[in-house]
Design a protein around this motif. Structure first.
Motif, PDB file in Angstrom:
ATOM      1  N   ALA A 102      12.150   1.213   5.819  1.00 19.60           N
ATOM      2  CA  ALA A 102      10.592   1.606   5.760  1.00 19.60           C
ATOM      3  C   ALA A 102      10.502   3.165   6.325  1.00 19.60           C
ATOM      4  CB  ALA A 102       9.860   0.633   6.581  1.00 19.60           C
ATOM      5  N   GLU A 103      11.292   3.179   7.470  1.00 21.85           N
ATOM      6  CA  GLU A 103      11.213   4.868   7.773  1.00 21.85           C
ATOM      7  C   GLU A 103      12.052   5.610   6.907  1.00 21.85           C
ATOM      8  OE1 GLU A 103      11.722   7.213  12.278  1.00 21.85           O
ATOM      9  OE2 GLU A 103      12.499   4.800  11.683  1.00 21.85           O
ATOM     10  N   ASN A 104      12.824   5.515   5.939  1.00 21.91           N
ATOM     11  CA  ASN A 104      13.327   6.275   4.955  1.00 21.91           C
ATOM     12  C   ASN A 104      12.392   6.612   3.902  1.00 21.91           C
ATOM     13  OD1 ASN A 104      15.833   6.529   6.341  1.00 21.91           O
ATOM     14  ND2 ASN A 104      16.834   4.952   5.100  1.00 21.91           N
ATOM     15  N   TRP A 105      11.752   5.313   3.607  1.00 25.39           N
ATOM     16  CA  TRP A 105      10.663   5.438   2.532  1.00 25.39           C
ATOM     17  C   TRP A 105       9.435   6.333   3.210  1.00 25.39           C
ATOM     18  CZ3 TRP A 105       9.060   0.092   0.202  1.00 25.39           C
ATOM     19  CH2 TRP A 105      10.345  -0.535  -0.466  1.00 25.39           C
ATOM     20  N   ARG A 106       9.135   6.173   4.271  1.00 21.32           N
ATOM     21  CA  ARG A 106       7.876   6.895   4.796  1.00 21.32           C
ATOM     22  C   ARG A 106       8.241   8.301   4.831  1.00 21.32           C
ATOM     23  NH1 ARG A 106       3.355   5.687   8.149  1.00 21.32           N
ATOM     24  NH2 ARG A 106       3.073   7.394   9.817  1.00 21.32           N
ATOM     25  N   GLU A 107       9.291   8.961   5.185  1.00 24.42           N
ATOM     26  CA  GLU A 107       9.678  10.054   5.273  1.00 24.42           C
ATOM     27  C   GLU A 107      10.028  10.882   3.945  1.00 24.42           C
ATOM     28  OE1 GLU A 107      13.339  10.392   7.831  1.00 24.42           O
ATOM     29  OE2 GLU A 107      11.987   9.869   9.633  1.00 24.42           O
ATOM     30  N   GLY A 108      10.405  10.121   3.151  1.00 18.86           N
ATOM     31  CA  GLY A 108      10.878  10.289   1.793  1.00 18.86           C
ATOM     32  C   GLY A 108       9.655  10.389   0.724  1.00 18.86           C
ATOM     33  N   LEU A 109       8.660   9.611   1.200  1.00 15.39           N
ATOM     34  CA  LEU A 109       7.392   9.843   0.532  1.00 15.39           C
ATOM     35  C   LEU A 109       6.064  10.687   0.877  1.00 15.39           C
ATOM     36  CD1 LEU A 109       7.144   6.001  -0.921  1.00 15.39           C
ATOM     37  CD2 LEU A 109       8.420   7.864  -2.002  1.00 15.39           C
ATOM     38  N   ALA A 110       6.550  11.074   2.118  1.00 18.01           N
ATOM     39  CA  ALA A 110       5.342  11.847   2.841  1.00 18.01           C
ATOM     40  C   ALA A 110       4.807  13.115   2.025  1.00 18.01           C
ATOM     41  CB  ALA A 110       5.946  12.291   3.978  1.00 18.01           C
ATOM     42  N   GLY A 111       3.635  12.930   1.825  1.00 18.33           N
ATOM     43  CA  GLY A 111       3.263  13.933   0.893  1.00 18.33           C
ATOM     44  C   GLY A 111       3.313  14.043  -0.470  1.00 18.33           C
ATOM     45  N   SER A 112       4.046  12.873  -1.133  1.00 20.00           N
ATOM     46  CA  SER A 112       4.493  12.853  -2.380  1.00 20.00           C
ATOM     47  C   SER A 112       2.769  12.928  -3.472  1.00 20.00           C
ATOM     48  CB  SER A 112       5.141  11.605  -2.698  1.00 20.00           C
ATOM     49  OG  SER A 112       5.068  11.309  -4.113  1.00 20.00           O
ATOM     50  N   LYS A 113       3.212  13.503  -4.428  1.00 21.24           N
ATOM     51  CA  LYS A 113       2.036  13.715  -5.317  1.00 21.24           C
ATOM     52  C   LYS A 113       1.683  12.260  -6.153  1.00 21.24           C
ATOM     53  CE  LYS A 113       3.112  17.198  -7.948  1.00 21.24           C
ATOM     54  NZ  LYS A 113       4.482  17.607  -7.565  1.00 21.24           N
ATOM     55  N   ALA A 114       2.800  11.523  -6.181  1.00 22.47           N
ATOM     56  CA  ALA A 114       2.609  10.273  -6.941  1.00 22.47           C
ATOM     57  C   ALA A 114       1.389   9.462  -6.435  1.00 22.47           C
ATOM     58  CB  ALA A 114       3.882   9.551  -6.849  1.00 22.47           C
ATOM     59  N   VAL A 115       1.101   8.459  -7.127  1.00 23.49           N
ATOM     60  CA  VAL A 115       0.111   7.429  -6.791  1.00 23.49           C
ATOM     61  C   VAL A 115       1.121   6.334  -6.328  1.00 23.49           C
ATOM     62  CG1 VAL A 115      -1.489   5.798  -7.504  1.00 23.49           C
ATOM     63  CG2 VAL A 115      -1.768   7.980  -8.582  1.00 23.49           C
ATOM     64  N   ILE A 116       0.802   5.823  -4.995  1.00 30.21           N
ATOM     65  CA  ILE A 116       1.666   4.741  -4.649  1.00 30.21           C
ATOM     66  C   ILE A 116       0.965   3.511  -4.627  1.00 30.21           C
ATOM     67  CG2 ILE A 116       2.916   3.856  -2.559  1.00 30.21           C
ATOM     68  CD1 ILE A 116       3.848   6.640  -3.491  1.00 30.21           C
ATOM     69  N   VAL A 117       1.352   2.495  -5.537  1.00 29.11           N
ATOM     70  CA  VAL A 117       0.984   1.149  -5.605  1.00 29.11           C
ATOM     71  C   VAL A 117       1.749   0.272  -4.618  1.00 29.11           C
ATOM     72  CG1 VAL A 117       0.337  -0.782  -7.122  1.00 29.11           C
ATOM     73  CG2 VAL A 117       0.124   1.535  -7.834  1.00 29.11           C
ATOM     74  N   ALA A 118       1.003  -0.032  -3.344  1.00 29.56           N
ATOM     75  CA  ALA A 118       1.542  -0.802  -2.495  1.00 29.56           C
ATOM     76  C   ALA A 118       0.920  -2.198  -1.895  1.00 29.56           C
ATOM     77  CB  ALA A 118       1.853   0.008  -1.113  1.00 29.56           C
ATOM     78  N   ASN A 119       1.973  -3.086  -1.606  1.00 34.90           N
ATOM     79  CA  ASN A 119       1.635  -4.503  -1.194  1.00 34.90           C
ATOM     80  C   ASN A 119       0.871  -4.407   0.275  1.00 34.90           C
ATOM     81  OD1 ASN A 119       1.194  -7.068  -0.642  1.00 34.90           O
ATOM     82  ND2 ASN A 119       3.508  -7.705  -0.748  1.00 34.90           N
ATOM     83  N   ALA A 120      -0.493  -4.638   0.342  1.00 34.92           N
ATOM     84  CA  ALA A 120      -1.198  -4.558   1.595  1.00 34.92           C
ATOM     85  C   ALA A 120      -0.862  -5.708   2.325  1.00 34.92           C
ATOM     86  CB  ALA A 120      -2.500  -4.541   1.184  1.00 34.92           C
ATOM     87  N   ASP A 121      -0.068  -6.779   2.144  1.00 35.29           N
ATOM     88  CA  ASP A 121       0.329  -7.818   2.729  1.00 35.29           C
ATOM     89  C   ASP A 121       1.551  -7.694   3.452  1.00 35.29           C
ATOM     90  OD1 ASP A 121      -2.044  -9.542   2.350  1.00 35.29           O
ATOM     91  OD2 ASP A 121      -1.292  -9.896   0.223  1.00 35.29           O
TER      92      ASP A 121
END
Length: 412
Positions: free
Chosen positions: A152-171
Protein backbone atom coordinates in the motif's frame (compact mmCIF):
# COMPACT_ATOMS: atom_id res chain seq x y z
CA UNK A 1 -7.81 10.16 -26.95
CA UNK A 2 -4.11 10.54 -26.27
CA UNK A 3 -3.45 11.85 -29.78
CA UNK A 4 -1.69 10.07 -32.62
CA UNK A 5 1.95 9.52 -31.83
CA UNK A 6 4.89 9.58 -34.16
CA UNK A 7 5.48 6.21 -35.75
CA UNK A 8 7.72 3.90 -33.76
CA UNK A 9 11.45 4.52 -34.09
CA UNK A 10 13.44 2.01 -36.15
CA UNK A 11 14.87 0.61 -32.92
CA UNK A 12 11.39 0.18 -31.45
CA UNK A 13 10.15 -1.54 -34.64
CA UNK A 14 13.13 -3.91 -34.53
CA UNK A 15 12.38 -4.65 -30.85
CA UNK A 16 8.71 -5.42 -31.61
CA UNK A 17 9.62 -7.67 -34.55
CA UNK A 18 12.26 -9.55 -32.57
CA UNK A 19 9.91 -9.97 -29.62
CA UNK A 20 7.16 -11.41 -31.83
CA UNK A 21 9.63 -13.80 -33.49
CA UNK A 22 10.87 -15.10 -30.12
CA UNK A 23 7.27 -15.45 -28.87
CA UNK A 24 6.31 -17.42 -31.99
CA UNK A 25 9.32 -19.72 -31.54
CA UNK A 26 8.38 -20.29 -27.90
CA UNK A 27 4.80 -21.21 -28.90
CA UNK A 28 6.03 -23.53 -31.62
CA UNK A 29 8.21 -25.30 -29.04
CA UNK A 30 5.14 -25.81 -26.83
CA UNK A 31 6.38 -23.51 -24.05
CA UNK A 32 3.24 -21.46 -23.56
CA UNK A 33 2.10 -18.21 -25.19
CA UNK A 34 5.63 -16.77 -25.46
CA UNK A 35 4.39 -13.33 -24.38
CA UNK A 36 6.78 -13.00 -21.43
CA UNK A 37 9.96 -14.13 -23.18
CA UNK A 38 9.01 -12.08 -26.26
CA UNK A 39 8.47 -8.99 -24.11
CA UNK A 40 11.78 -9.49 -22.32
CA UNK A 41 13.68 -9.65 -25.60
CA UNK A 42 11.87 -6.57 -26.93
CA UNK A 43 12.61 -4.54 -23.77
CA UNK A 44 16.29 -5.56 -23.90
CA UNK A 45 16.50 -4.12 -27.42
CA UNK A 46 14.54 -0.96 -26.53
CA UNK A 47 14.16 -0.28 -22.77
CA UNK A 48 11.68 2.56 -23.55
CA UNK A 49 9.44 0.33 -25.68
CA UNK A 50 6.55 0.10 -23.20
CA UNK A 51 6.28 3.90 -23.03
CA UNK A 52 6.48 4.18 -26.83
CA UNK A 53 3.73 1.57 -27.37
CA UNK A 54 1.44 3.24 -24.81
CA UNK A 55 1.80 6.82 -26.04
CA UNK A 56 -1.05 6.67 -28.60
CA UNK A 57 -3.44 4.87 -26.19
CA UNK A 58 -5.88 5.96 -23.51
CA UNK A 59 -4.59 3.54 -20.87
CA UNK A 60 -6.40 2.01 -17.89
CA UNK A 61 -4.33 0.05 -15.36
CA UNK A 62 -5.99 -2.52 -13.06
CA UNK A 63 -4.22 -3.73 -9.92
CA UNK A 64 -5.24 -5.77 -6.87
CA UNK A 65 -4.49 -9.01 -5.09
CA UNK A 66 -7.82 -10.51 -6.20
CA UNK A 67 -10.01 -9.90 -9.23
CA UNK A 68 -7.66 -8.00 -11.54
CA UNK A 69 -7.77 -10.47 -14.46
CA UNK A 70 -11.58 -10.59 -14.44
CA UNK A 71 -11.97 -6.83 -13.97
CA UNK A 72 -9.52 -6.19 -16.82
CA UNK A 73 -11.70 -8.37 -19.08
CA UNK A 74 -14.91 -6.60 -17.99
CA UNK A 75 -13.45 -3.11 -18.56
CA UNK A 76 -12.06 -4.12 -21.96
CA UNK A 77 -15.48 -5.45 -22.98
CA UNK A 78 -17.19 -2.24 -21.82
CA UNK A 79 -14.74 0.09 -23.58
CA UNK A 80 -15.20 -1.72 -26.91
CA UNK A 81 -18.41 0.32 -27.08
CA UNK A 82 -16.19 3.39 -27.63
CA UNK A 83 -13.40 2.01 -29.82
CA UNK A 84 -10.84 -0.77 -30.40
CA UNK A 85 -9.15 -2.13 -27.26
CA UNK A 86 -5.81 -3.84 -26.68
CA UNK A 87 -5.42 -5.78 -23.41
CA UNK A 88 -3.22 -8.40 -21.72
CA UNK A 89 -6.24 -10.70 -21.45
CA UNK A 90 -4.15 -13.79 -20.64
CA UNK A 91 -2.91 -12.25 -17.40
CA UNK A 92 0.81 -11.74 -18.18
CA UNK A 93 0.90 -8.72 -15.89
CA UNK A 94 4.56 -7.75 -15.40
CA UNK A 95 6.35 -5.30 -17.74
CA UNK A 96 7.49 -7.95 -20.26
CA UNK A 97 4.00 -9.44 -20.66
CA UNK A 98 2.40 -5.99 -20.84
CA UNK A 99 4.87 -4.90 -23.54
CA UNK A 100 4.04 -8.01 -25.60
CA UNK A 101 0.31 -7.32 -25.31
CA UNK A 102 0.60 -3.67 -26.42
CA UNK A 103 2.88 -4.63 -29.33
CA UNK A 104 -0.09 -6.48 -30.84
CA UNK A 105 -2.48 -3.53 -30.68
CA UNK A 106 -1.31 -0.92 -33.17
CA UNK A 107 -4.88 -0.06 -34.25
CA UNK A 108 -6.28 0.22 -30.72
CA UNK A 109 -7.58 3.38 -29.10
CA UNK A 110 -7.75 2.04 -25.53
CA UNK A 111 -5.25 -0.05 -23.55
CA UNK A 112 -6.71 -2.00 -20.60
CA UNK A 113 -3.81 -3.47 -18.67
CA UNK A 114 -3.72 -5.77 -15.66
CA UNK A 115 -0.64 -4.98 -13.54
CA UNK A 116 0.96 -7.05 -10.78
CA UNK A 117 0.71 -5.09 -7.51
CA UNK A 118 4.49 -4.87 -7.11
CA UNK A 119 4.96 -3.29 -10.56
CA UNK A 120 2.10 -0.78 -10.53
CA UNK A 121 4.13 2.36 -9.81
CA UNK A 122 6.70 1.64 -12.55
CA UNK A 123 4.12 0.69 -15.20
CA UNK A 124 2.11 3.82 -14.33
CA UNK A 125 5.25 5.92 -14.92
CA UNK A 126 5.82 4.31 -18.33
CA UNK A 127 2.26 4.27 -19.66
CA UNK A 128 0.88 7.63 -18.42
CA UNK A 129 -2.56 6.10 -17.69
CA UNK A 130 -5.79 8.08 -17.88
CA UNK A 131 -7.37 5.79 -15.26
CA UNK A 132 -6.14 3.34 -12.58
CA UNK A 133 -8.50 0.86 -10.88
CA UNK A 134 -7.48 -0.37 -7.40
CA UNK A 135 -9.65 -3.22 -6.08
CA UNK A 136 -8.11 -4.72 -2.93
CA UNK A 137 -4.89 -5.64 -1.10
CA UNK A 138 -4.63 -8.85 0.90
CA UNK A 139 -1.99 -11.38 1.95
CA UNK A 140 -0.66 -13.44 -0.96
CA UNK A 141 2.52 -15.44 -1.74
CA UNK A 142 3.84 -15.03 1.79
CA UNK A 143 7.38 -16.17 1.04
CA UNK A 144 8.19 -13.39 -1.44
CA UNK A 145 5.56 -10.67 -1.53
CA UNK A 146 5.96 -7.63 0.66
CA UNK A 147 3.35 -7.57 3.38
CA UNK A 148 0.23 -5.67 2.48
CA UNK A 149 0.95 -2.36 4.19
CA UNK A 150 4.31 -2.10 2.41
CA UNK A 151 2.55 -2.69 -0.91
CA UNK A 152 0.00 0.00 0.00
CA UNK A 153 2.88 2.36 0.79
CA UNK A 154 4.50 1.61 -2.59
CA UNK A 155 1.21 2.44 -4.29
CA UNK A 156 0.76 5.59 -2.22
CA UNK A 157 4.23 6.89 -3.07
CA UNK A 158 4.09 5.76 -6.71
CA UNK A 159 0.69 7.34 -7.38
CA UNK A 160 1.19 10.58 -5.40
CA UNK A 161 0.28 13.47 -7.66
CA UNK A 162 -0.64 11.16 -10.57
CA UNK A 163 -2.78 12.84 -13.23
CA UNK A 164 -4.77 9.61 -13.63
CA UNK A 165 -8.31 9.24 -12.37
CA UNK A 166 -8.05 6.63 -9.59
CA UNK A 167 -11.11 4.35 -9.26
CA UNK A 168 -10.66 2.80 -5.81
CA UNK A 169 -12.54 0.48 -3.45
CA UNK A 170 -13.78 2.58 -0.51
CA UNK A 171 -14.32 -0.58 1.58
CA UNK A 172 -10.64 -1.61 1.74
CA UNK A 173 -8.70 0.64 4.16
CA UNK A 174 -5.36 -0.27 2.57
CA UNK A 175 -6.60 0.72 -0.89
CA UNK A 176 -8.09 3.96 0.47
CA UNK A 177 -4.83 4.87 2.18
CA UNK A 178 -2.86 4.11 -1.01
CA UNK A 179 -5.23 6.12 -3.23
CA UNK A 180 -5.55 9.10 -0.88
CA UNK A 181 -2.25 10.60 -2.12
CA UNK A 182 -3.87 11.18 -5.52
CA UNK A 183 -5.75 14.38 -6.35
CA UNK A 184 -8.52 12.74 -8.41
CA UNK A 185 -10.17 9.68 -6.84
CA UNK A 186 -13.57 8.10 -7.58
CA UNK A 187 -14.64 5.92 -4.64
CA UNK A 188 -16.61 2.71 -5.25
CA UNK A 189 -18.36 0.77 -2.47
CA UNK A 190 -17.36 -2.65 -3.80
CA UNK A 191 -17.36 -4.51 -0.46
CA UNK A 192 -14.71 -6.49 1.40
CA UNK A 193 -15.47 -10.01 2.66
CA UNK A 194 -11.91 -10.70 3.83
CA UNK A 195 -11.05 -8.21 6.58
CA UNK A 196 -8.10 -9.88 8.32
CA UNK A 197 -5.52 -7.65 6.63
CA UNK A 198 -7.27 -4.45 7.69
CA UNK A 199 -7.67 -4.45 11.47
CA UNK A 200 -4.87 -1.96 12.09
CA UNK A 201 -4.86 1.54 10.64
CA UNK A 202 -2.46 1.81 7.67
CA UNK A 203 -1.94 5.48 8.47
CA UNK A 204 -1.01 5.35 12.18
CA UNK A 205 -1.09 1.66 13.26
CA UNK A 206 -4.06 2.23 15.59
CA UNK A 207 -6.90 -0.28 15.95
CA UNK A 208 -9.52 -0.01 13.21
CA UNK A 209 -13.17 0.18 14.28
CA UNK A 210 -15.51 -1.65 11.88
CA UNK A 211 -19.19 -1.04 12.72
CA UNK A 212 -21.33 -2.62 9.96
CA UNK A 213 -19.98 -1.71 6.52
CA UNK A 214 -18.24 1.38 7.86
CA UNK A 215 -14.67 1.64 9.17
CA UNK A 216 -12.56 4.27 10.89
CA UNK A 217 -9.47 4.65 13.07
CA UNK A 218 -10.39 5.94 16.53
CA UNK A 219 -6.84 7.25 17.03
CA UNK A 220 -6.03 9.35 13.94
CA UNK A 221 -9.44 9.84 12.36
CA UNK A 222 -8.60 8.02 9.09
CA UNK A 223 -11.97 6.82 7.82
CA UNK A 224 -13.96 5.34 4.96
CA UNK A 225 -14.61 7.96 2.27
CA UNK A 226 -18.11 8.53 0.91
CA UNK A 227 -18.46 6.46 -2.27
CA UNK A 228 -19.99 7.90 -5.44
CA UNK A 229 -20.53 4.43 -7.01
CA UNK A 230 -21.80 1.40 -5.10
CA UNK A 231 -22.67 -2.26 -5.51
CA UNK A 232 -26.20 -2.77 -4.17
CA UNK A 233 -27.41 -6.35 -4.52
CA UNK A 234 -27.76 -7.04 -8.25
CA UNK A 235 -27.42 -3.37 -9.22
CA UNK A 236 -24.78 -0.69 -9.58
CA UNK A 237 -25.68 2.70 -8.14
CA UNK A 238 -24.14 5.56 -10.13
CA UNK A 239 -23.24 9.03 -8.79
CA UNK A 240 -26.74 10.30 -9.70
CA UNK A 241 -28.39 7.60 -7.57
CA UNK A 242 -29.66 5.62 -10.58
CA UNK A 243 -29.63 1.83 -10.18
CA UNK A 244 -28.41 -0.18 -13.18
CA UNK A 245 -28.93 -3.97 -13.35
CA UNK A 246 -25.78 -6.10 -13.52
CA UNK A 247 -25.81 -8.54 -16.45
CA UNK A 248 -23.16 -11.21 -15.89
CA UNK A 249 -22.59 -14.83 -16.78
CA UNK A 250 -19.80 -14.94 -14.18
CA UNK A 251 -20.95 -16.16 -10.74
CA UNK A 252 -20.73 -14.68 -7.26
CA UNK A 253 -20.76 -11.42 -5.32
CA UNK A 254 -17.09 -10.72 -6.06
CA UNK A 255 -17.76 -10.50 -9.80
CA UNK A 256 -20.67 -8.11 -9.22
CA UNK A 257 -18.19 -5.96 -7.27
CA UNK A 258 -15.74 -6.21 -10.19
CA UNK A 259 -18.55 -5.10 -12.51
CA UNK A 260 -19.31 -2.07 -10.29
CA UNK A 261 -15.68 -0.93 -10.42
CA UNK A 262 -15.60 -1.61 -14.18
CA UNK A 263 -18.72 0.52 -14.75
CA UNK A 264 -17.08 3.40 -12.86
CA UNK A 265 -13.98 3.09 -15.08
CA UNK A 266 -16.08 2.94 -18.27
CA UNK A 267 -17.85 6.15 -17.24
CA UNK A 268 -14.46 7.93 -17.07
CA UNK A 269 -14.23 7.26 -20.83
CA UNK A 270 -17.81 8.32 -21.54
CA UNK A 271 -19.39 4.86 -21.76
CA UNK A 272 -22.75 4.97 -19.88
CA UNK A 273 -23.39 2.37 -17.12
CA UNK A 274 -26.25 0.71 -19.00
CA UNK A 275 -24.09 0.15 -22.10
CA UNK A 276 -21.06 -0.95 -20.05
CA UNK A 277 -23.00 -3.44 -17.92
CA UNK A 278 -24.82 -4.94 -20.90
CA UNK A 279 -21.54 -5.48 -22.74
CA UNK A 280 -20.06 -7.27 -19.71
CA UNK A 281 -22.56 -10.09 -20.30
CA UNK A 282 -20.30 -11.25 -23.18
CA UNK A 283 -17.70 -12.53 -20.68
CA UNK A 284 -18.44 -16.20 -19.94
CA UNK A 285 -15.10 -17.27 -18.51
CA UNK A 286 -11.74 -15.63 -17.86
CA UNK A 287 -8.61 -17.63 -18.75
CA UNK A 288 -10.55 -20.83 -17.95
CA UNK A 289 -11.95 -19.59 -14.62
CA UNK A 290 -15.63 -20.46 -14.07
CA UNK A 291 -15.62 -22.77 -17.10
CA UNK A 292 -17.77 -25.89 -16.80
CA UNK A 293 -16.12 -28.82 -18.58
CA UNK A 294 -17.21 -32.42 -19.14
CA UNK A 295 -14.74 -34.96 -17.75
CA UNK A 296 -15.27 -38.66 -16.98
CA UNK A 297 -19.04 -38.23 -17.23
CA UNK A 298 -19.18 -35.34 -14.72
CA UNK A 299 -19.57 -31.56 -15.04
CA UNK A 300 -16.54 -29.92 -13.47
CA UNK A 301 -16.69 -26.20 -12.70
CA UNK A 302 -13.12 -24.83 -12.52
CA UNK A 303 -12.58 -22.13 -9.89
CA UNK A 304 -9.32 -20.31 -9.11
CA UNK A 305 -8.59 -19.30 -5.50
CA UNK A 306 -5.01 -18.40 -4.67
CA UNK A 307 -5.10 -16.71 -1.26
CA UNK A 308 -7.42 -16.49 1.77
CA UNK A 309 -9.48 -13.63 0.33
CA UNK A 310 -10.02 -15.57 -2.89
CA UNK A 311 -10.99 -18.80 -1.11
CA UNK A 312 -13.53 -16.96 1.02
CA UNK A 313 -15.23 -15.45 -2.03
CA UNK A 314 -15.14 -18.79 -3.86
CA UNK A 315 -16.80 -20.67 -0.99
CA UNK A 316 -19.67 -18.19 -1.18
CA UNK A 317 -20.52 -19.07 -4.79
CA UNK A 318 -20.28 -22.87 -4.91
CA UNK A 319 -23.45 -24.96 -5.14
CA UNK A 320 -24.90 -26.04 -1.77
CA UNK A 321 -24.18 -29.46 -0.16
CA UNK A 322 -24.07 -32.27 -1.03
CA UNK A 323 -22.29 -31.03 -4.19
CA UNK A 324 -18.82 -32.65 -4.13
CA UNK A 325 -15.78 -30.35 -3.93
CA UNK A 326 -12.26 -31.14 -5.14
CA UNK A 327 -9.50 -28.96 -3.66
CA UNK A 328 -6.05 -28.74 -5.24
CA UNK A 329 -3.08 -26.83 -3.83
CA UNK A 330 0.48 -26.55 -5.17
CA UNK A 331 3.37 -24.48 -3.82
CA UNK A 332 5.53 -23.88 -6.88
CA UNK A 333 7.28 -20.63 -7.77
CA UNK A 334 4.21 -18.90 -9.22
CA UNK A 335 2.09 -19.87 -6.19
CA UNK A 336 4.54 -18.92 -3.47
CA UNK A 337 6.18 -21.80 -1.62
CA UNK A 338 4.80 -20.94 1.85
CA UNK A 339 1.45 -22.70 2.46
CA UNK A 340 0.90 -21.34 5.98
CA UNK A 341 -1.91 -19.20 4.52
CA UNK A 342 -4.07 -22.36 4.49
CA UNK A 343 -4.58 -21.78 8.22
CA UNK A 344 -6.19 -18.40 7.49
CA UNK A 345 -8.98 -19.96 5.40
CA UNK A 346 -12.24 -20.93 7.13
CA UNK A 347 -12.77 -24.46 5.80
CA UNK A 348 -15.78 -25.04 8.08
CA UNK A 349 -17.73 -23.35 5.26
CA UNK A 350 -17.38 -26.66 3.39
CA UNK A 351 -19.26 -28.64 6.05
CA UNK A 352 -21.69 -31.04 4.35
CA UNK A 353 -19.75 -31.21 1.08
CA UNK A 354 -17.91 -34.45 0.25
CA UNK A 355 -14.30 -33.26 -0.23
CA UNK A 356 -11.43 -34.75 -2.23
CA UNK A 357 -7.91 -33.33 -1.88
CA UNK A 358 -5.24 -33.40 -4.61
CA UNK A 359 -2.16 -31.38 -5.65
CA UNK A 360 1.51 -31.19 -4.66
CA UNK A 361 0.63 -30.03 -1.13
CA UNK A 362 -2.40 -32.24 -0.55
CA UNK A 363 -1.04 -33.40 2.82
CA UNK A 364 -0.71 -29.79 4.07
CA UNK A 365 -4.33 -29.26 3.06
CA UNK A 366 -5.40 -32.56 4.64
CA UNK A 367 -3.96 -31.54 8.03
CA UNK A 368 -5.80 -28.22 7.80
CA UNK A 369 -9.13 -29.93 6.95
CA UNK A 370 -8.63 -32.44 9.77
CA UNK A 371 -8.36 -29.56 12.27
CA UNK A 372 -11.48 -27.97 10.74
CA UNK A 373 -13.39 -31.26 11.34
CA UNK A 374 -14.13 -31.78 7.65
CA UNK A 375 -14.83 -35.13 5.98
CA UNK A 376 -12.36 -35.62 3.13
CA UNK A 377 -10.36 -38.13 1.09
CA UNK A 378 -6.80 -37.64 -0.13
CA UNK A 379 -6.43 -38.69 -3.79
CA UNK A 380 -3.46 -39.19 -6.08
CA UNK A 381 -4.83 -37.15 -8.97
CA UNK A 382 -7.89 -35.56 -10.56
CA UNK A 383 -8.99 -38.79 -12.25
CA UNK A 384 -9.12 -40.69 -8.96
CA UNK A 385 -10.93 -37.81 -7.21
CA UNK A 386 -13.57 -37.57 -9.95
CA UNK A 387 -14.18 -41.34 -9.83
CA UNK A 388 -15.03 -41.02 -6.12
CA UNK A 389 -17.72 -38.41 -6.86
CA UNK A 390 -21.26 -39.25 -8.01
CA UNK A 391 -22.38 -38.25 -11.53
CA UNK A 392 -23.36 -34.61 -11.95
CA UNK A 393 -21.76 -31.32 -10.92
CA UNK A 394 -18.40 -31.10 -9.11
CA UNK A 395 -16.86 -27.82 -7.86
CA UNK A 396 -13.07 -27.85 -8.39
CA UNK A 397 -11.13 -25.16 -6.51
CA UNK A 398 -7.40 -24.76 -7.12
CA UNK A 399 -4.60 -22.29 -6.60
CA UNK A 400 -2.57 -20.89 -9.49
CA UNK A 401 -0.33 -23.68 -10.87
CA UNK A 402 -2.76 -26.36 -9.66
CA UNK A 403 -5.41 -24.63 -11.78
CA UNK A 404 -3.12 -24.74 -14.85
CA UNK A 405 -2.51 -28.47 -14.19
CA UNK A 406 -6.27 -29.07 -14.08
CA UNK A 407 -6.89 -27.20 -17.33
CA UNK A 408 -4.25 -29.30 -19.10
CA UNK A 409 -5.76 -32.54 -17.75
CA UNK A 410 -9.32 -31.74 -18.80
CA UNK A 411 -8.17 -30.35 -22.17
CA UNK A 412 -9.41 -26.81 -21.44
Amino acid sequence: MAGNSDPLTPRAKLAVTAGKAVAAASRAAGRGSGSVIGGRVALKLDPDLLARLAQHLDVTLVSATNGKTTTTRLIAEALKAAGPVVSNALGANMPAGITSALAGGSEARFGVIEVDEKYLAGVARDTDPKCIALLNLSRDQLDRAAETRMLAENWREGLAGSKAVIVANADDPLVVWAASSSPNVIWVAAGQMWKDDAWSCPSCGGVMQRPGDDWFCSECGFRRPTPSWALSGDHVLDPHGSAWPIHLQLPGRANKANAASSAAVAAVFGVPPQVALERMYQVQAVAGRYDVVQFEGRDLRLLLAKNPAGWLETFSLIDPPPTPVILSVNARGADGTDTSWLWDVDYTRLTGHPICVIGDRKLDLAVRLEVANQQFQVCENLDQAVQLCPPGRIEVIANYTAFQDLRRRVGN
